[in-house]
Design a protein around this motif. Structure first.
Motif, PDB file in Angstrom:
ATOM      1  N   ALA A  67      23.922 -25.608   7.865  1.00 24.92           N
ATOM      2  CA  ALA A  67      22.617 -25.010   7.569  1.00 24.92           C
ATOM      3  C   ALA A  67      22.481 -23.790   8.468  1.00 24.92           C
ATOM      4  N   LEU A  69      19.995 -21.221   9.838  1.00 27.53           N
ATOM      5  CA  LEU A  69      18.546 -21.053   9.965  1.00 27.53           C
ATOM      6  C   LEU A  69      18.233 -19.649  10.466  1.00 27.53           C
ATOM      7  N   VAL A  71      15.195 -18.164  11.034  1.00 33.53           N
ATOM      8  CA  VAL A  71      13.758 -18.441  11.090  1.00 33.53           C
ATOM      9  C   VAL A  71      13.073 -17.389  11.960  1.00 33.53           C
ATOM     10  N   TYR A  99      23.340 -24.610   3.396  1.00 29.08           N
ATOM     11  CA  TYR A  99      21.958 -24.190   3.153  1.00 29.08           C
ATOM     12  C   TYR A  99      21.618 -22.937   3.967  1.00 29.08           C
ATOM     13  N   VAL A 101      18.127 -21.161   5.436  1.00 26.78           N
ATOM     14  CA  VAL A 101      16.687 -21.325   5.675  1.00 26.78           C
ATOM     15  C   VAL A 101      16.157 -19.991   6.186  1.00 26.78           C
ATOM     16  N   SER A 103      12.493 -17.885   7.147  1.00 24.52           N
ATOM     17  CA  SER A 103      11.068 -17.581   7.164  1.00 24.52           C
ATOM     18  C   SER A 103      10.964 -16.124   7.579  1.00 24.52           C
ATOM     19  N   TRP A 156       5.445 -24.702   2.326  1.00 23.98           N
ATOM     20  CA  TRP A 156       6.808 -25.243   2.206  1.00 23.98           C
ATOM     21  C   TRP A 156       6.824 -26.688   2.732  1.00 23.98           C
ATOM     22  N   ALA A 175       8.454 -18.705   3.352  1.00 24.45           N
ATOM     23  CA  ALA A 175       9.563 -19.570   3.767  1.00 24.45           C
ATOM     24  C   ALA A 175      10.279 -20.057   2.521  1.00 24.45           C
ATOM     25  N   VAL A 177      14.241 -22.187   1.252  1.00 24.84           N
ATOM     26  CA  VAL A 177      15.533 -22.802   1.571  1.00 24.84           C
ATOM     27  C   VAL A 177      16.408 -22.691   0.333  1.00 24.84           C
TER      28      VAL A 177
END
Ligand SMILES: C[S@@+](CC[C@H](N)C(=O)[O-])C[C@H]1O[C@@H](n2cnc3c(N)ncnc32)[C@H](O)[C@@H]1O
Length: 181
Positions: A67, A69, A71, A99, A101, A103, A156, A175, A177
């Protein structure tokens, strides 16, 4: 973050990346003894350096899904730096089933307030680039957005006992994913 990951997977390995030496030192200090974590000092705009860093390669298996991220950070990447291309390099390096992610700050819905944020950040070493929802959606090129899609931050998957703000645009960001097929 590693605590949250380990609630889902107790053996989760987590690599933090930041280009601010103070943030890196602070993270290393509080992660002492956390095990299976690394803090890499690198600029996310240089994916090749990040991906080749021994702190990362020593912990993550490139054949396994991860994943990534991003963010509250891509709004510090200007259009000139090609954020879509940068995210694409991480996507290409990640195994299927990984994944992304994101924001991201946005002026959609709150143009006056976000303009003041932008002006404030222009005086710092990390100016902000606000993006529209459509521009943020482009960062997910090559990923399939999972439910509920790219939405205002509080929308989210809020905790079941959390009352969602009636005006989620007040949180000035989106946000989402995405899953790499
Ligand atoms: C608003 S904080 C978010 C931190 C973390 N993602 C979180 O949600 O708590 C933004 C962080 O991004 C870092 N940052 C900004 N530009 C960066 C870049 N080009 N490469 C790596 N880190 C960066 C800053 O030093 C700062 O620590």
């Amino acid at each position: 973050m590693h605590e949250v990951a380990r609630q889902a997977a107790p053996d989760a390995r987590v690599v933090y990346v930041d280009n601010d030496p103070v943030a890196v030192e602070h993270s290393r200090a509080i992660l002492t003894g956390a095990g299976q974590t690394a803090v890499v000092q690198a600029d996310l705009r240089e994916p090749e350096s990040v991906l080749a860093d021994p702190g990362l390669t020593g912990l993550l298996d490139p054949g396994q899904p991860v994943a990534v991220l991003m963010v509250a950070v891509l709004h510090f990447v200007s259009d000139d730096a090609d954020p879509r291309g940068i995210v694409g390099q991480y996507r290409d390096a990640a195994a299927p089933g990984s994944y992304l992610v994101v924001s991201h700050a946005s002026s959609d819905g709150q143009p006056t307030l976000t303009e003041s944020h932008k002006v404030l950040y222009q005086r710092t070493a990390t100016p902000m680039t606000m993006r529209t929802r459509a521009q943020i959606a482009e960062l997910f090129d090559g990923f399939e957005l999972v439910e509920p899609g790219l939405v205002y931050l509080p929308l989210w998957r809020p905790d079941p006992d959390t009352k969602v703000d009636e005006r989620p645009e007040r949180f000035t960001g989106f946000a989402g994913v995405g899953r790499k097929p």
